[in-house]
Design an enzyme around this catalytic site. Structure first.
Site, PDB file in Angstrom:
ATOM      1  CE  LYS A 194      -1.313   2.546   1.436  1.00  0.00           C
ATOM      2  NZ  LYS A 194      -0.986   3.245   0.168  1.00  0.00           N
ATOM      3  CE  LYS A 247      -0.065  -1.442   0.620  1.00  0.00           C
ATOM      4  NZ  LYS A 247       0.243  -0.568  -0.534  1.00  0.00           N
ATOM      5  CE1 TYR A 312       5.372  -6.284  -4.285  1.00  0.00           C
ATOM      6  CE2 TYR A 312       4.738  -6.693  -2.002  1.00  0.00           C
ATOM      7  CZ  TYR A 312       4.888  -5.823  -3.073  1.00  0.00           C
ATOM      8  OH  TYR A 312       4.547  -4.499  -2.931  1.00  0.00           O
TER       9      TYR A 312
END
Length: 323
Positions: A194, A247, A312
């Site tokens: 990340k 990510k 999303y």
């Protein structure tokens, strides 16, 4: 003699037969943000189509997701009261524990992943207990309360734990805690690589997790470091992670491919808020064919090596796949 690659492109049915990469609803996890109250569904201005929702609205959303063929969510909690250690996340009656119980009660077949972190729950917005001297997060102290949080999630009925704080040793710590509590079969999806990224900006609006000082560069990864990125995921695999993650994803497709080639675990990618917002804004301005670019982007994630996409866009993708 030259190759005639176009032979398999002229007929549309043949193009589909030889297509190497595909996206399906089974690949997708949809993020949901739950807060206390009733009849709350507040759209986030920087993320059109994304909402903070009270639990009753979350349950309505889950019903809609299943109608679209989406059966996996990742839950983020936004508590009413925040403190220095994120106490709400350690409570069996906190916002996230209550949400998991109610979702699993109403939708037993919904696969519920919980984001395990502290930034949404702390009054300082960082991902754990603060090391005042060095103005960063105290790694080992945060490991202790992370273990407590994992057990709270497990008892509530979570199907998978996803630690996102980038603490060294987090996977080994959580695996030991879960096994000791009798949850040896509960998988861990690690945010293993990340990056300290500028692409997270809109997320801090929806999760209300902007740091009150500094940034997260002292614990999240330097975007410039490719070899360290691979080492982070390899380390988490060795500690017992069941699924690895990169990510953000859009600017890190090279890292996705290299981690895929250097590890044996399934690989998730998180299509983060800034990536989502850029496509949304470009589509709204008529700069791109939104649906086409959306699916092209998802294909790029799968082609790079992703097995799972947290996005999303999941509802839109599901609708497009039905056409």
């Amino acid at each position: 003699m030259f190759d005639r690659f176009r032979r398999t492109r002229i007929n549309s049915t043949l193009r589909k037969l030889v297509r190497e990469t595909s996206v399906s609803t089974d690949d997708l996890i949809y993020p949901l943000f739950v807060r206390s109250g009733e009849n709350i569904k507040t759209e986030v201005s920087s993320m059109p189509g994304v909402y903070q929702m009270s639990l009753d609205e979350i349950l309505k959303e889950c019903a809609e997701l299943q109608k679209l063929g989406l059966n996996s969510i990742i839950l983020f909690g936004i508590p009413d009261v925040k403190d220095s250690i994120g106490s709400d996340s350690l409570c069996e009656h906190g916002i996230i524990a209550n949400a998991v119980r109610e979702v699993k009660k109403a939708f037993p077949d919904m696969f519920v992943v919980t984001d395990l972190c502290f930034c949404e729950y702390t009054d300082h917005g960082h991902c754990g207990i603060i090391d005042e001297k060095n103005q960063t997060v105290n790694n080992d102290a945060t490991l202790e309360i992370s273990a407590q949080q994992a057990v709270v999630h497990a008892k509530a009925g979570a199907d998978m734990i996803a630690p996102s704080g980038m603490m060294d040793g987090i996977i080994e710590t959580l695996r030991d805690a879960l096994d000791s509590a009798g949850y040896e079969n509960l998988p861990i999806m690690s945010y293993s690589t990340k990056f300290a990224s500028g692409y997270y900006g809109p997320f801090r609006d929806v999760a209300e997790s902007t740091p009150s000082f500094g940034d997260r560069s002292s614990y999240q990864m330097d975007p410039a470091n490719r070899r360290e990125a691979i080492a982070e995921s390899v380390s988490d695999e060795m500690q017992g992670a069941d699924i690895l993650m990169v990510k953000p994803v859009l600017a890190y497709l090279d890292v996705v491919r290299e981690i895929k080639d250097n590890t044996s675990k399934p690989l998730a990618v998180y299509n983060v808020s800034g990536e989502y917002a850029m496509l949304k804004m470009a589509g709204a301005q008529g700069l791109i064919d939104y649906d086409r670019v959306l699916m092209e982007t998802m294909i790029s994630f799968k082609r790079a090596g992703a097995d799972i996409i947290i996005t999303y866009h999941a509802k839109e993708i599901a609708s497009l796949l039905k056409k």
